[in-house]
Motif scaffolding. Structure first.
Motif, PDB file in Angstrom:
ATOM      1  N   UNK A 203      72.645  14.290   8.732  1.00  0.00           N
ATOM      2  CA  UNK A 203      71.866  14.727   9.890  1.00  0.00           C
ATOM      3  C   UNK A 203      70.374  14.587   9.618  1.00  0.00           C
ATOM      4  N   UNK A 204      69.922  14.956   8.419  1.00  0.00           N
ATOM      5  CA  UNK A 204      68.512  14.804   8.065  1.00  0.00           C
ATOM      6  C   UNK A 204      68.124  13.336   8.000  1.00  0.00           C
ATOM      7  N   UNK A 205      69.008  12.499   7.473  1.00  0.00           N
ATOM      8  CA  UNK A 205      68.731  11.059   7.424  1.00  0.00           C
ATOM      9  C   UNK A 205      68.644  10.475   8.827  1.00  0.00           C
ATOM     10  N   UNK A 206      69.436  11.006   9.746  1.00  0.00           N
ATOM     11  CA  UNK A 206      69.381  10.542  11.124  1.00  0.00           C
ATOM     12  C   UNK A 206      68.015  10.837  11.740  1.00  0.00           C
ATOM     13  N   UNK A 207      67.550  12.071  11.578  1.00  0.00           N
ATOM     14  CA  UNK A 207      66.227  12.429  12.096  1.00  0.00           C
ATOM     15  C   UNK A 207      65.136  11.615  11.400  1.00  0.00           C
ATOM     16  N   UNK A 208      65.278  11.464  10.110  1.00  0.00           N
ATOM     17  CA  UNK A 208      64.293  10.707   9.345  1.00  0.00           C
ATOM     18  C   UNK A 208      64.251   9.245   9.796  1.00  0.00           C
ATOM     19  N   UNK A 209      65.405   8.674  10.065  1.00  0.00           N
ATOM     20  CA  UNK A 209      65.474   7.276  10.513  1.00  0.00           C
ATOM     21  C   UNK A 209      64.784   7.101  11.857  1.00  0.00           C
TER      22      UNK A 209
ATOM     23  N   UNK B 272      65.595  -1.488   5.622  1.00  0.00           N
ATOM     24  CA  UNK B 272      65.646  -0.548   4.503  1.00  0.00           C
ATOM     25  C   UNK B 272      66.509  -1.128   3.397  1.00  0.00           C
ATOM     26  N   UNK B 273      66.067  -0.948   2.159  1.00  0.00           N
ATOM     27  CA  UNK B 273      66.837  -1.373   0.991  1.00  0.00           C
ATOM     28  C   UNK B 273      67.744  -0.236   0.558  1.00  0.00           C
ATOM     29  N   UNK B 274      68.962  -0.577   0.179  1.00  0.00           N
ATOM     30  CA  UNK B 274      69.919   0.429  -0.290  1.00  0.00           C
ATOM     31  C   UNK B 274      70.588  -0.058  -1.568  1.00  0.00           C
ATOM     32  N   UNK B 275      71.100   0.898  -2.332  1.00  0.00           N
ATOM     33  CA  UNK B 275      71.805   0.560  -3.575  1.00  0.00           C
ATOM     34  C   UNK B 275      73.149  -0.097  -3.265  1.00  0.00           C
ATOM     35  N   UNK B 276      73.531  -1.036  -4.115  1.00  0.00           N
ATOM     36  CA  UNK B 276      74.819  -1.721  -3.966  1.00  0.00           C
ATOM     37  C   UNK B 276      75.515  -1.818  -5.320  1.00  0.00           C
TER      38      UNK B 276
ATOM     39  N   UNK C   3      75.113   7.223   4.018  1.00  0.00           N
ATOM     40  CA  UNK C   3      73.706   6.966   4.346  1.00  0.00           C
ATOM     41  C   UNK C   3      73.558   5.602   5.004  1.00  0.00           C
ATOM     42  N   UNK C   4      74.247   4.635   4.471  1.00  0.00           N
ATOM     43  CA  UNK C   4      74.181   3.266   5.007  1.00  0.00           C
ATOM     44  C   UNK C   4      74.602   3.235   6.480  1.00  0.00           C
ATOM     45  N   UNK C   5      75.633   3.997   6.811  1.00  0.00           N
ATOM     46  CA  UNK C   5      76.110   4.058   8.186  1.00  0.00           C
ATOM     47  C   UNK C   5      75.039   4.624   9.113  1.00  0.00           C
ATOM     48  N   UNK C   6      74.344   5.664   8.660  1.00  0.00           N
ATOM     49  CA  UNK C   6      73.272   6.255   9.464  1.00  0.00           C
ATOM     50  C   UNK C   6      72.184   5.226   9.738  1.00  0.00           C
ATOM     51  N   UNK C   7      71.765   4.510   8.703  1.00  0.00           N
ATOM     52  CA  UNK C   7      70.709   3.513   8.865  1.00  0.00           C
ATOM     53  C   UNK C   7      71.134   2.402   9.832  1.00  0.00           C
ATOM     54  N   UNK C   8      72.378   1.992   9.744  1.00  0.00           N
ATOM     55  CA  UNK C   8      72.879   0.957  10.647  1.00  0.00           C
ATOM     56  C   UNK C   8      72.904   1.446  12.087  1.00  0.00           C
ATOM     57  N   UNK C   9      73.347   2.694  12.293  1.00  0.00           N
ATOM     58  CA  UNK C   9      73.386   3.260  13.637  1.00  0.00           C
ATOM     59  C   UNK C   9      71.989   3.352  14.251  1.00  0.00           C
ATOM     60  N   UNK C  10      70.990   3.547  13.400  1.00  0.00           N
ATOM     61  CA  UNK C  10      69.613   3.667  13.880  1.00  0.00           C
ATOM     62  C   UNK C  10      68.920   2.312  14.019  1.00  0.00           C
TER      63      UNK C  10
END
Length: 459
Positions: free
Chosen positions: A175-181, A191-195, A201-208
């Protein structure tokens, strides 16, 4: 149709019995569409009931569309297509059967129920229920008393110097990541993410709407060379205990990462989800503690160290983002329970939090040792264990070509649930399958039993 035999009894109203009987005949296609039904008077004479009784039954069938009335002709079965509802009884029975036969569930993310300080927590709850805060929505950034306690805790345990004014409380990390995004999307598009990394978290970024740039995780954590070659100015990272590999980002790479964020005028989102549980050394200082004015957004949660169901997480925002956050979300109500926030504040204020962490660190350290030693004893060199010095789970990699799904199914057949990691990778998978085993809510005996059953399943 002049005859319509329906058996009536005295257990329920007769009009209901007539209604249900005719409806059943229609639904089972024993009465075909357009079939003429007996008149109200005829049916009453056939069944030895009053005309009013058959009238009420017909009116209900008429209202629901099972029959139609044609003037001067009578009542007819209506034409409609029945719906075949296939109840998945066999599947449900199978699922229930599988759940019943599970003996050991290596699920990560739960807590040790027997060690949970229920009496201390209940006492704090009872105190809070007498406070006025129970009857209010609460502050937009979260309960001020809890934010004060979090600020003190971050200074003592993570070396972060901040104030309650910079802390935002939410109901979960996602929820915080959603607001932050939403906040960051005004300026950044990728955004770069670890792989591998946290798919939640990745799902939130994609949704945004962010473009996702995966960066490989190696023995020293995030590959800085890859990060420096891409255009992203945001990076989401779990530096103290990389999810899922357990790697800790060394100080040289941490400084390099901080310099990168400064030069790019970007931000590092530091997810410090379970930093309390390191078993070989003291907790690693947070990125934000290295440079107090660093371009770091710090996020953590009470779910791993305390209790997932209270839904409490928090983040520390840099001053330039905090003003924007308060403006953009000024009309948003606080998403976390005011009761749980104030209870956690009282819990920390009375010293219960610190003693709880010390107790759980010792408890989980012992469980980790038992799990690791049991796996080595059972499998020897056939397996490789990953992330055995911190956290509430480990990764196990069998030196076998057997696929992940098959390994999970073989374990399930022996009554053990283990969990996949393939969903954490983007674009590639490791040569050998890697499975995730959590241990926090298992007893020592359950851990040992689970390993023995896995040995039976996989050998």
């Amino acid at each position: 149709m002049r005859e319509l035999m329906i058996h009536l009894n005295e257990n329920s109203p007769k009009y209901k019995q007539i209604y249900h009987s005719i409806r059943s005949l229609i639904e089972n296609k024993e009465l075909q569409p357009n079939t003429k039904l007996p008149s109200i008077r005829q049916l009453a004479e056939i069944l030895y009931v009053s005309r009013n009784t058959t009238l009420v039954a017909y009116e209900q069938l008429l209202a629901e569309g099972y029959i139609r009335s044609e003037q001067k002709r009578g009542y007819f079965v209506e034409t409609f297509e029945s719906i075949d509802i296939h109840t998945p009884t066999l599947h449900a029975e199978k699922s229930i059967s599988e759940e019943r036969k599970i003996k050991v569930d290596f699920r990560a993310g739960s807590v040790d129920q027997h060690a949970f300080p229920i009496k201390a927590w209940r006492k704090c709850v009872n105190e809070v229920l007498k406070e006025d805060i129970v009857y209010m929505y609460g502050e937009q950034q979260g309960d001020r008393l809890l934010r004060e306690k979090i600020a003190n805790y971050l200074l003592q345990s993570r070396g972060i110097r901040t104030s309650e004014d910079s802390i935002v409380i939410g109901s979960s990390t996602q929820q915080l990541l959603m607001h932050l995004s939403i906040l960051l999307k005004n300026k950044y598009s990728s955004i770069a993410v670890e792989n591998p990394g946290y798919d939640g978290a990745r799902t939130v970024f994609q949704l945004c709407g962010f473009q996702i740039n995966p960066i490989e995780v190696r023995k020293k954590g995030l590959c800085m060379k890859q990060l420096e070659k891409i255009e992203s100015k945001l990076v989401y990272i779990t530096p103290s205990h990389q999810f899922p590999t357990g790697v800790t980002l060394p100080i040289a790479e941490r400084l390099q990462l901080l310099n990168w964020a400064h030069s790019q005028n970007g931000y590092i989102i530091e997810d410090d989800y379970d930093s309390e549980f390191r078993y070989q050394q003291q907790p690693i200082p947070a990125l934000l503690s290295i440079q107090q004015e660093a371009r770091v957004i710090y996020i953590s949660t009470f779910s791993k160290a305390f209790l997932p169901s209270i839904r409490l997480s928090y983040m520390v925002l840099p001053s330039e983002l905090l003003d924007q956050y308060n403006q953009q979300f000024a009309t948003f109500e606080q998403t976390a329970s005011s009761i749980h926030q104030r209870t956690m504040a009282r819990f920390m204020e009375r010293g219960h939090w610190d003693s709880h962490i010390r107790k759980m660190r010792a408890t989980y350290k012992r469980k980790m040792h038992v799990l690791v030693s049991s796996l080595h004893l059972a499998f020897g060199k056939v397996i490789r264990l990953i992330g055995t010095q911190s956290g509430l789970y480990i990764l196990i990699q069998l030196q076998s070509s057997v696929g992940e799904e098959i390994l999970i199914q073989q374990a399930l057949e022996q009554g053990v649930k283990v969990y996949p990691t393939s969903n954490l990778y983007i674009g590639y998978k490791p040569e050998f399958s890697i499975l995730k085993l959590g241990f926090s809510n298992l007893s020592i005996e359950e851990i040992q039993l689970g390993v023995q059953l896995l040995k039976k399943a996989w050998t």
